[in-house]
Motif scaffolding. Sequence first.
Motif, PDB file in Angstrom:
ATOM      1  N   ASP A 183      37.709   7.270  97.870  1.00 23.32           N
ATOM      2  CA  ASP A 183      37.866   7.419  96.423  1.00 23.32           C
ATOM      3  C   ASP A 183      36.541   7.048  95.760  1.00 23.32           C
ATOM      4  N   LEU A 184      36.196   7.759  94.698  1.00 21.80           N
ATOM      5  CA  LEU A 184      34.929   7.526  94.000  1.00 21.80           C
ATOM      6  C   LEU A 184      35.170   7.562  92.499  1.00 21.80           C
ATOM      7  N   LEU A 193      25.497   2.595  83.712  1.00 27.57           N
ATOM      8  CA  LEU A 193      26.092   3.427  84.759  1.00 27.57           C
ATOM      9  C   LEU A 193      26.658   2.545  85.870  1.00 27.57           C
ATOM     10  N   SER A 194      27.881   2.822  86.278  1.00 27.00           N
ATOM     11  CA  SER A 194      28.453   2.114  87.427  1.00 27.00           C
ATOM     12  C   SER A 194      29.134   3.121  88.350  1.00 27.00           C
ATOM     13  N   VAL A 195      29.062   2.820  89.641  1.00 23.00           N
ATOM     14  CA  VAL A 195      29.670   3.667  90.671  1.00 23.00           C
ATOM     15  C   VAL A 195      30.547   2.768  91.538  1.00 23.00           C
ATOM     16  N   PHE A 196      31.790   3.181  91.727  1.00 23.38           N
ATOM     17  CA  PHE A 196      32.744   2.443  92.542  1.00 23.38           C
ATOM     18  C   PHE A 196      33.201   3.347  93.680  1.00 23.38           C
ATOM     19  N   TYR A 197      33.137   2.837  94.925  1.00 20.91           N
ATOM     20  CA  TYR A 197      33.588   3.581  96.099  1.00 20.91           C
ATOM     21  C   TYR A 197      34.634   2.746  96.829  1.00 20.91           C
ATOM     22  N   GLN A 198      35.686   3.409  97.277  1.00 24.72           N
ATOM     23  CA  GLN A 198      36.749   2.724  98.015  1.00 24.72           C
ATOM     24  C   GLN A 198      37.131   3.547  99.231  1.00 24.72           C
ATOM     25  N   LEU A 199      37.263   2.883 100.365  1.00 28.05           N
ATOM     26  CA  LEU A 199      37.713   3.511 101.602  1.00 28.05           C
ATOM     27  C   LEU A 199      39.060   2.915 101.963  1.00 28.05           C
ATOM     28  N   ARG A 200      40.071   3.775 102.077  1.00 30.91           N
ATOM     29  CA  ARG A 200      41.412   3.345 102.496  1.00 30.91           C
ATOM     30  C   ARG A 200      41.605   3.766 103.946  1.00 30.91           C
TER      31      ARG A 200
END
Length: 109
Positions: free
Chosen positions: A46-47, A14-21
């Motif tokens: 973004d998730l 399991l992997s979780v990626f979070y990005q804030l623009r």
Amino acid sequence: WRGTVSANYQNGPLSVFYQLRWIDSLRPGRTNVYAVKKLPVVMYSDLTVTYSMEKFGGDYDFFYTANNLFDQPPTIYPTTSVRGVAFPTLLSLYDSLGRYHTVGVRFPY
């Protein structure tokens, strides 16, 4: 100014990626004189969640992505003086779609 901050967490398959623009406030130029003197700061989240597994002799990744997770509306800013000609924002800068989801599978072929 614009910036992006991201974080990735992985635990087994399991992997979780979070990005804030982040887009800083914007002052219109001299050619665009409107009542709005300064556009506000805008942030988009973004998730992506991915689950990887090995089956049938190959690696498969099942993923779900939510862009603009909190459904931040675009900043309203007229880009032309002719009404009805263009979407009233800077499409090259702001997210005009709202929240959108992607579901998929990556696999070898």
